[in-house]
Design a protein around this motif. Structure first.
Motif, PDB file in Angstrom:
ATOM      1  N   CYS A  57       3.403 -17.840  26.050  1.00  0.00           N
ATOM      2  CA  CYS A  57       3.314 -16.481  25.822  1.00  0.00           C
ATOM      3  C   CYS A  57       3.658 -15.827  24.486  1.00  0.00           C
ATOM      4  CB  CYS A  57       4.109 -15.434  26.754  1.00  0.00           C
ATOM      5  SG  CYS A  57       3.307 -15.850  28.557  1.00  0.00           S
ATOM      6  N   TYR A  60       1.631 -15.579  21.293  1.00  0.00           N
ATOM      7  CA  TYR A  60       0.233 -15.378  21.816  1.00  0.00           C
ATOM      8  C   TYR A  60      -0.483 -14.456  21.135  1.00  0.00           C
ATOM      9  CZ  TYR A  60      -4.029 -15.649  24.654  1.00  0.00           C
ATOM     10  OH  TYR A  60      -5.223 -15.846  25.206  1.00  0.00           O
ATOM     11  N   TYR A  67       1.958 -11.594  21.034  1.00  0.00           N
ATOM     12  CA  TYR A  67       2.863 -10.902  22.219  1.00  0.00           C
ATOM     13  C   TYR A  67       4.460 -11.388  21.860  1.00  0.00           C
ATOM     14  CZ  TYR A  67       4.431 -10.512  27.096  1.00  0.00           C
ATOM     15  OH  TYR A  67       5.053  -9.926  28.153  1.00  0.00           O
ATOM     16  N   CYS A  72       6.044 -12.563  31.142  1.00  0.00           N
ATOM     17  CA  CYS A  72       5.278 -11.160  31.336  1.00  0.00           C
ATOM     18  C   CYS A  72       5.976 -10.878  32.423  1.00  0.00           C
ATOM     19  CB  CYS A  72       3.911 -11.352  31.514  1.00  0.00           C
ATOM     20  SG  CYS A  72       3.050 -11.900  29.939  1.00  0.00           S
ATOM     21  N   HIS A  81       1.287  -8.428  31.769  1.00  0.00           N
ATOM     22  CA  HIS A  81       1.631  -8.318  30.556  1.00  0.00           C
ATOM     23  C   HIS A  81       2.750  -7.388  29.966  1.00  0.00           C
ATOM     24  CE1 HIS A  81      -2.606 -10.273  29.536  1.00  0.00           C
ATOM     25  NE2 HIS A  81      -1.870 -10.941  30.198  1.00  0.00           N
ATOM     26  N   ASP A  99       5.323 -13.415  35.458  1.00  0.00           N
ATOM     27  CA  ASP A  99       4.296 -14.280  34.882  1.00  0.00           C
ATOM     28  C   ASP A  99       4.872 -15.458  33.993  1.00  0.00           C
ATOM     29  OD1 ASP A  99       2.034 -15.828  34.404  1.00  0.00           O
ATOM     30  OD2 ASP A  99       0.788 -13.671  33.985  1.00  0.00           O
ATOM     31  N   VAL A 101       4.196 -18.820  31.691  1.00  0.00           N
ATOM     32  CA  VAL A 101       3.072 -19.659  31.160  1.00  0.00           C
ATOM     33  C   VAL A 101       3.943 -20.747  30.205  1.00  0.00           C
ATOM     34  CG1 VAL A 101       0.840 -20.015  30.140  1.00  0.00           C
ATOM     35  CG2 VAL A 101       1.488 -17.902  31.291  1.00  0.00           C
ATOM     36  N   ASP A 110       0.673 -22.525  34.451  1.00  0.00           N
ATOM     37  CA  ASP A 110       0.422 -20.818  34.403  1.00  0.00           C
ATOM     38  C   ASP A 110       0.950 -20.471  35.937  1.00  0.00           C
ATOM     39  OD1 ASP A 110       0.070 -18.545  34.267  1.00  0.00           O
ATOM     40  OD2 ASP A 110      -2.247 -18.664  33.397  1.00  0.00           O
ATOM     41  N   HIS A 173      -8.881 -18.165  35.176  1.00  0.00           N
ATOM     42  CA  HIS A 173      -9.326 -18.965  34.045  1.00  0.00           C
ATOM     43  C   HIS A 173      -9.134 -20.243  34.144  1.00  0.00           C
ATOM     44  CE1 HIS A 173      -5.107 -19.049  32.714  1.00  0.00           C
ATOM     45  NE2 HIS A 173      -4.884 -17.852  33.239  1.00  0.00           N
ATOM     46  N   MET A 179      -4.530 -22.021  26.954  1.00  0.00           N
ATOM     47  CA  MET A 179      -3.994 -21.142  28.174  1.00  0.00           C
ATOM     48  C   MET A 179      -5.376 -20.751  28.571  1.00  0.00           C
ATOM     49  SD  MET A 179      -1.369 -18.250  28.369  1.00  0.00           S
ATOM     50  CE  MET A 179      -1.826 -17.181  26.911  1.00  0.00           C
ATOM     51  N   HIS A 180      -6.248 -20.520  28.002  1.00  0.00           N
ATOM     52  CA  HIS A 180      -7.638 -19.936  28.557  1.00  0.00           C
ATOM     53  C   HIS A 180      -8.637 -20.805  28.388  1.00  0.00           C
ATOM     54  CE1 HIS A 180      -5.436 -15.723  28.452  1.00  0.00           C
ATOM     55  NE2 HIS A 180      -5.286 -16.190  29.540  1.00  0.00           N
ATOM     56  N   GLU A 208      -5.811 -16.302  40.088  1.00  0.00           N
ATOM     57  CA  GLU A 208      -4.574 -15.130  40.122  1.00  0.00           C
ATOM     58  C   GLU A 208      -5.222 -13.732  40.412  1.00  0.00           C
ATOM     59  OE1 GLU A 208      -3.372 -14.338  35.890  1.00  0.00           O
ATOM     60  OE2 GLU A 208      -4.753 -15.597  35.242  1.00  0.00           O
ATOM     61  N   TRP A 225      -0.410  -4.139  24.830  1.00  0.00           N
ATOM     62  CA  TRP A 225      -0.019  -5.182  25.902  1.00  0.00           C
ATOM     63  C   TRP A 225      -0.036  -4.883  27.250  1.00  0.00           C
ATOM     64  CZ3 TRP A 225      -1.194 -10.189  24.454  1.00  0.00           C
ATOM     65  CH2 TRP A 225      -0.942 -10.335  23.110  1.00  0.00           C
TER      66      TRP A 225
HETATM   67  N1  MF3 Z   1      -0.792 -15.522  32.570  1.00  0.00           N
HETATM   68  C1  MF3 Z   1      -1.373 -14.476  31.572  1.00  0.00           C
HETATM   69  C2  MF3 Z   1      -2.865 -14.592  31.125  1.00  0.00           C
HETATM   70  O1  MF3 Z   1      -3.473 -15.521  31.755  1.00  0.00           O
HETATM   71  C3  MF3 Z   1      -0.501 -14.633  30.240  1.00  0.00           C
HETATM   72  C4  MF3 Z   1      -0.605 -14.147  29.110  1.00  0.00           C
HETATM   73  S1  MF3 Z   1       0.633 -14.589  28.040  1.00  0.00           S
HETATM   74  C5  MF3 Z   1       0.345 -13.313  27.033  1.00  0.00           C
HETATM   75  O2  MF3 Z   1      -3.377 -13.706  30.440  1.00  0.00           O
HETATM   76  F1  MF3 Z   1       0.922 -13.464  25.914  1.00  0.00           F
HETATM   77  F2  MF3 Z   1      -0.936 -12.675  26.929  1.00  0.00           F
HETATM   78  F3  MF3 Z   1       1.102 -12.090  27.693  1.00  0.00           F
END
Ligand code: MF3
Ligand code: CO
Length: 260
Positions: A57, A60, A67, A72, A81, A99, A101, A110, A173, A179-180, A208, A225
């Motif tokens: 995070c 990010y 971020y 989060c 977020h 949350d 990650v 995640d 995702h 991450m995505h 999620e 955010w």
């Molecule tokens: N689990 C959140 C997501 O999939 C984590 C986002 S990290 C952030 O979007 F930096 F965007 F906050």
């Protein structure tokens, strides 16, 4: 294209997800009245570092924004977020979504949970139970030969049958070295994505559900955010990273201590 993980990739995902689950488990134990969300975020940071990982995070980037926090932390009407703050002190009756990650050796884990500071109103307790059950119901659909849309539709039906609403503005995702990844996994049936991908072995999916007590609409605060419910109603969020196999779904974000 949806990335299918190799044996090596799956082994790495197991490691990163075990760490993400351990951090989440530890963070959950720290939730109590009187603590600030800043202090919780620092505990997440400490646990992630101690386990040799890095917050995915922190830093990010979406557009030009980075971020600023390590986890989060989203309280009550905050959906996702939320950024830890010294001014946000938890009290009895609050709920908080945690949350986590993390990245470890190039792979991401995640997971998220929502914790009540008891006592909470009965309908809020029900919101948490229904959202957690919706996650399990979604995971159960992650069988090879079914489609991503089967996950979406099972979650939506269960949530709406209980009188709650599913957030539309954010989705689950694929997750792996990023991450995505593909696919997107909405928690609702999306007409634009009516023909969804078939589930095959070796996918790692972050499922999620984000569920609101009131309406489904959300907005983003001026910090760029924090997403909150448009009507101010409380929101819950539960998440696991799941591996699809020929023998069915396997939840990867389980703390080692909780494994059979
Ligand atoms: N689990 C959140 C997501 O999939 C984590 C986002 S990290 C952030 O979007 F930096 F965007 F906050
Ligand atoms: Co996620």
């Amino acid at each position: 294209m949806i990335p299918l993980k190799s044996k090596e990739g799956i082994a790495r995902m197991r490691e990163s997800c075990a760490i993400a689950a351990t951090v989440l488990h530890e963070l959950k134990q720290c939730v109590r009245p009187g603590i600030s969300t800043y202090d919780l975020d620092q505990m997440a940071r400490e646990a992630i570092t101690r386990l040799g990982a890095r917050s995915a995070c922190h830093g990010y980037q979406i557009g030009s924004r980075r971020y600023p926090a390590y986890s989060c932390l989203s309280v009550n009407e905050e959906v996702v977020h939320g950024i830890g703050s010294l001014r946000r002190i938890l009290r009895e009756g609050d709920i908080i979504s945690l949350d986590v990650v993390i990245e470890y050796r190039g792979y991401i884990g995640d997971n998220a949970t929502t914790v009540p500071l008891l006592p909470v109103p009965p309908r809020v307790a029900e919101l948490l139970q229904v959202t957690e059950a919706a996650l399990q119901i979604g995971i159960r659909q992650a069988q090879c030969g079914r489609r991503i849309g089967d996950i979406s539709s099972a979650i939506q039906t269960y949530v709406e049958d209980h009188g709650f609403s599913v957030v539309r503005d954010m989705v689950g995702h694929g997750v792996g070295t990023a991450m995505h990844e593909e696919p997107q996994i909405p928690n609702f049936v999306d007409r634009k994505r009516s023909r969804t991908d078939e589930i095959r072995p070796g996918m790692t999916l972050a499922i999620e559900p984000m569920v609101n007590l009131g309406g489904y609409k959300t907005k983003t605060l001026s910090d760029g955010w924090t997403t909150v419910t448009a009507d101010g109603s409380p929101s819950a969020h539960f998440e696991h990273t799941v591996l699809t196999t020929e023998h069915g779904p396997e939840i990867l974000t389980v703390p080692p201590a909780a494994r059979a």
